[in-house]
Design a protein around this motif. Structure first.
Motif, PDB file in Angstrom:
ATOM      1  N   HIS A 193      18.991  53.826  18.177  1.00  0.00           N
ATOM      2  CA  HIS A 193      19.201  54.895  17.626  1.00  0.00           C
ATOM      3  C   HIS A 193      19.984  54.743  16.139  1.00  0.00           C
ATOM      4  CE1 HIS A 193      17.720  58.338  19.859  1.00  0.00           C
ATOM      5  NE2 HIS A 193      18.100  57.313  21.041  1.00  0.00           N
ATOM      6  N   ARG A 194      20.820  53.670  16.072  1.00  0.00           N
ATOM      7  CA  ARG A 194      21.502  53.375  14.768  1.00  0.00           C
ATOM      8  C   ARG A 194      20.297  52.845  13.961  1.00  0.00           C
ATOM      9  NH1 ARG A 194      25.168  50.424  18.017  1.00  0.00           N
ATOM     10  NH2 ARG A 194      24.144  48.301  17.364  1.00  0.00           N
TER      11      ARG A 194
ATOM     12  N   ASP B  58      18.978  56.218  12.458  1.00  0.00           N
ATOM     13  CA  ASP B  58      19.497  56.643  11.712  1.00  0.00           C
ATOM     14  C   ASP B  58      19.569  55.951  10.202  1.00  0.00           C
ATOM     15  OD1 ASP B  58      20.611  58.539  13.402  1.00  0.00           O
ATOM     16  OD2 ASP B  58      22.357  57.372  14.119  1.00  0.00           O
TER      17      ASP B  58
ATOM     18  N   ARG C 164      15.189  62.166  11.531  1.00  0.00           N
ATOM     19  CA  ARG C 164      15.895  63.195  11.992  1.00  0.00           C
ATOM     20  C   ARG C 164      16.370  62.879  13.297  1.00  0.00           C
ATOM     21  NH1 ARG C 164      11.770  68.349  12.076  1.00  0.00           N
ATOM     22  NH2 ARG C 164      10.669  67.583  13.756  1.00  0.00           N
ATOM     23  N   ARG C 165      17.389  63.635  13.962  1.00  0.00           N
ATOM     24  CA  ARG C 165      17.973  63.463  15.306  1.00  0.00           C
ATOM     25  C   ARG C 165      17.338  64.320  16.157  1.00  0.00           C
ATOM     26  NH1 ARG C 165      22.142  60.963  17.248  1.00  0.00           N
ATOM     27  NH2 ARG C 165      23.182  59.527  15.772  1.00  0.00           N
TER      28      ARG C 165
ATOM     29  N   ASP D  32      21.956  67.471  18.470  1.00  0.00           N
ATOM     30  CA  ASP D  32      21.742  66.290  17.744  1.00  0.00           C
ATOM     31  C   ASP D  32      22.064  64.914  18.403  1.00  0.00           C
ATOM     32  OD1 ASP D  32      24.525  66.450  17.774  1.00  0.00           O
ATOM     33  OD2 ASP D  32      24.743  66.438  15.548  1.00  0.00           O
TER      34      ASP D  32
ATOM     35  N   HIS E 279      26.701  54.596  13.425  1.00  0.00           N
ATOM     36  CA  HIS E 279      26.537  55.536  12.437  1.00  0.00           C
ATOM     37  C   HIS E 279      27.362  55.410  11.190  1.00  0.00           C
ATOM     38  CE1 HIS E 279      24.722  57.173  15.888  1.00  0.00           C
ATOM     39  NE2 HIS E 279      25.858  57.278  16.522  1.00  0.00           N
TER      40      HIS E 279
END
Length: 703
Positions: free
Chosen positions: A397-398, A401, A406-407, A417, A479
């Motif tokens: 997920h990093r 990002d 988009r989440r 999100d 993030h």
């Protein structure tokens, strides 16, 4: 078949070859003394009035100076050959007080074979056994019996000298835990029989000479800065290699003769049982390799080292015997006494061997510390499997990002999100537009226009790639990615067809099948086992603009069958892994271990070997981009299963981490994930999740 006097034919052949090796040494000495002999003749001729005149005087001075230089060089080479420390196998020495029954069994075996008993016993994390000479002064004498232990006669100087001269018996630790006592005795019989030929003075001298030459080559290969040292090392290396080439054939035949003599002598001891035990050797090797690559390696990557590897190999082989009908008979052996019962504290020895295995195969630190701690098999599912899955999911997920995906995925409730599996599926299954990219115009290539030639967006809309980066980027936290990292991961996307900032669309791509174009992220050395890092504290620079190299061709072939988004995501994960491993690489891996103190317990013999280039024995090559992406998606699916349907992490002794649902291992996950990675088809994976009740739109917990 034996020769006259009961001496094995192999031993006679070995002695003949040993004399040939020693003749090479004698010839080298004669060549070194030849200029000195010529100088003596000239000097004696001048003093007696036979060789007089100006020419003879000049020749006398030239030959004398040459003889002096040759003698100095020969003395230097001889000193290095005699004093250089030979390479030693990393082992865990087993003192006699911690394994008296094992020592007693080996001595009884030596008495039956009528050969000298080994001076000590050591264990190695490998499925093999051999004799190793450790009589070099720099290694120190092997453990011998002390005078104050209450046994009479053990302080005799002659006995002490014989103990020092005998080699050390190195035993593979998996043998002790998997084999029964009788099987271990049968397997060790031909190894212990090798002490007989090894005790012959000619064979021992030939082996010392060859080991000295090998150590001298290692000394000459060490880096030197000043020109004088480099010149001296070049000469030393040339002479040592020349002598090694001259001895190679004789040394090979000598060792074959020693092995033949040992096998011939051991035929009279447990010959029938040895045939059965050899089957256990192959089985132990297969189980040990499977345990290291499938079970231990994931734990080492998480900074944990399993403290009972030898117990694990027994469990793995027992599981194999349960699954494989060919191995059913092996399970009945478990009722007999295992060879590890010959140790007083098998748990302590197993822990020391397990730490040594982690150091050899992974390059971990030599001692326990907060980021490098032991883990028991009962804690493995929670401490290793669960953490590794959630760590991989967080990394996935990093990178998403960073790529600007988009989440909020399809089917996700508004305002949600959190990290979801639906986000990953939607990103990888969005079809690529069919039209190819139009050739960039001058306005597209103009930096002042502020648009990107691949996506047609401005820098405010997407993370546009910069020029080729020449330096690696630092790792970042969750993030919180620096701008350089955003550019580094977005570069492959732009070349394959980058998605916009919202993740809804993707620009078409041309004929480029691989994500590595002008910029290629450094390949990760997973598990720190692919590249010896020694004294290097920084990772190797990334490959920049190496078109047509084999590495680029391999990456192209690996990712050629994947989608554009899958290839871009794989490239981003590879770059992120490389940075994390460079940052988290064990600090003590490149520093030689200090010898244990007087009160230290059982542990690796760190003082006997140079550990500045670890890992010494890499387990696996670096994973490809396809394998990295598949592993991360699998981890994300497992996290979703654990958080939505109550699945649990588990340990399969033969396959490593496993997903358990209602106590049973789930199946058919790997083909579904491969279908998503290779073709972008989520159908099989969605059907698999629907059958189990997994909800991909629900957020998962990450580390």
């Amino acid at each position: 078949m034996t020769a006259f006097g009961g001496v094995e034919m192999g031993a006679l052949a070995a002695r003949t070859r040993a004399l040939a090796v020693l003749r090479v040494r004698s010839r080298a000495l004669a060549v070194a003394l030849l200029p000195a002999a010529a100088a003596v003749i000239l000097l004696v001729g001048g003093s007696t009035g036979h060789l007089v005149g100006g020419g003879w005087d000049v020749l006398r001075w030239v030959v004398s100076v040459l003889a002096l230089l040759v003698l100095l060089a020969a003395a230097g080479v001889a000193l290095v050959v005699a004093r250089a420390e030979p390479a030693m196998t990393p082992t865990v020495t087993v003192p006699e007080e911690s394994a008296p029954e094992l020592y007693r069994m080996v001595r009884d075996l030596a008495d039956r074979l009528d050969v000298p008993a080994p001076s000590a016993i050591a264990l190695t994390p490998d499925c093999d056994s051999w004799l190793e000479d450790r009589t070099h002064p720099l290694h120190g004498p092997p453990p011998v019996d002390r005078d104050d232990d209450g046994l009479p006669g053990l302080g005799d100087p002659a006995r002490r000298r014989s103990a020092v001269a005998a080699p050390v018996l190195v035993i593979g630790s998996p043998f002790l835990w998997w084999m029964r006592v009788g099987e271990l005795r049968a397997v060790l019989a031909p190894v212990v029989a090798g002490t007989g030929p090894s005790a012959h003075p000619d064979i021992a001298a030939a082996r010392r000479f060859i080991r000295g030459l090998d150590a001298a080559v290692a000394v000459a290969s060490a880096g030197r800065r000043d020109p004088l040292s480099r010149a001296a090392c070049a000469g030393l290396g040339w002479v040592s290699r020349l002598l090694l080439r001259s001895c190679r054939r004789h040394a090979t035949e000598m060792e074959r003769g020693v092995a033949a003599a040992a096998a011939e002598r051991a035929q009279a001891v447990d010959y029938g049982l040895r045939i059965v035990a050899q089957e256990q050797v192959g089985l132990a090797y297969a189980g040990w390799d499977r345990l290291l690559t499938r079970v231990a390696l994931p734990a080492w990557r998480m900074g944990r080292w399993p403290s009972r590897l030898d117990v694990g190999v027994v469990a793995a082989l027992t599981e194999l015997s349960r699954r494989d009908r060919l191995a059913e008979g092996f399970a009945s052996r478990l009722g007999e006494r295992p060879a590890c019962d010959l140790l007083e504290e098998p748990g302590v020895v197993d822990e020391a061997v397990s730490l040594l295995a982690a150091r050899l195969f992974h390059g971990g630190p030599a001692e326990t510390r907060p980021d490098w701690s032991p883990v028991g098999w009962e804690d493995y599912p929670e401490e290793v499997v669960d953490r590794s899955w959630r760590t991989d999911a967080a990394r996935l997920h990093r990178v998403l990002d960073t790529l600007g995906v988009r989440r909020t995925g399809a089917g996700t409730a508004p305002g949600t999100d959190g990290p979801t599996l639906a986000r990953v599926l939607d990103h990888l299954t969005t079809p690529d537009p069919a039209p190819a990219l139009a050739p960039p115009t001058a306005a597209d290539a103009d930096p002042a226009s502020g648009t990107h030639p691949a996506t047609g967006t401005t820098p405010a809309d997407t993370h546009a790639p910069h020029a080729d980066h020449a330096t690696p980027h630092p790792a970042y936290a969750d993030h919180d990615a620096p701008a350089d990292d955003l550019d580094d991961l977005a570069g492959p996307v732009a070349r394959r067809g980058a998605p916009d900032a919202s993740g809804d669309g993707q620009a078409p791509h041309g004929d480029h099948a691989a994500p590595h174009g002008d910029h290629a992220a450094p390949r990760p050395s997973h598990g720190d086992h692919a590249t010896p890092h020694g004294d290097h504290a920084t990772p190797p620079p990334p490959r920049a603009d190496h078109r047509g190299t084999p590495a680029d061709d391999e990456d192209d072939d690996d990712l050629a069958g994947t989608t554009a988004r899958g290839a871009a995501l794989a490239a981003g994960l590879s770059a992120q892994l490389a940075r994390e491993e460079a940052r988290e690489r064990p600090v003590g891996a490149g520093v030689p271990s200090s010898p244990p103190g007087p009160g230290a317990g059982t542990g690796p013999d760190a003082a006997l070997w140079d550990d500045r280039a670890l890992p010494l024995l890499p387990l696996q090559p670096p994973r490809t981009g396809r394998e990295i992406l598949t592993a991360h998606i699998t981890a994300m699916v497992c996290c979703a299963a654990m958080d939505t349907v109550g699945a649990a992490p588990g340990l399969d002794w033969l396959d490593g981490p496993a997903l358990l649902l209602d106590g049973a291992r789930t199946a058919d996950l790997a083909p579904s994930v491969l279908s998503l990675v290779e073709t972008g088809d989520p159908g099989p994976l969605r059907a698999w999740m629907t059958e189990l009740g997994i909800r991909p739109e629900k957020p998962v917990r990450l580390v």
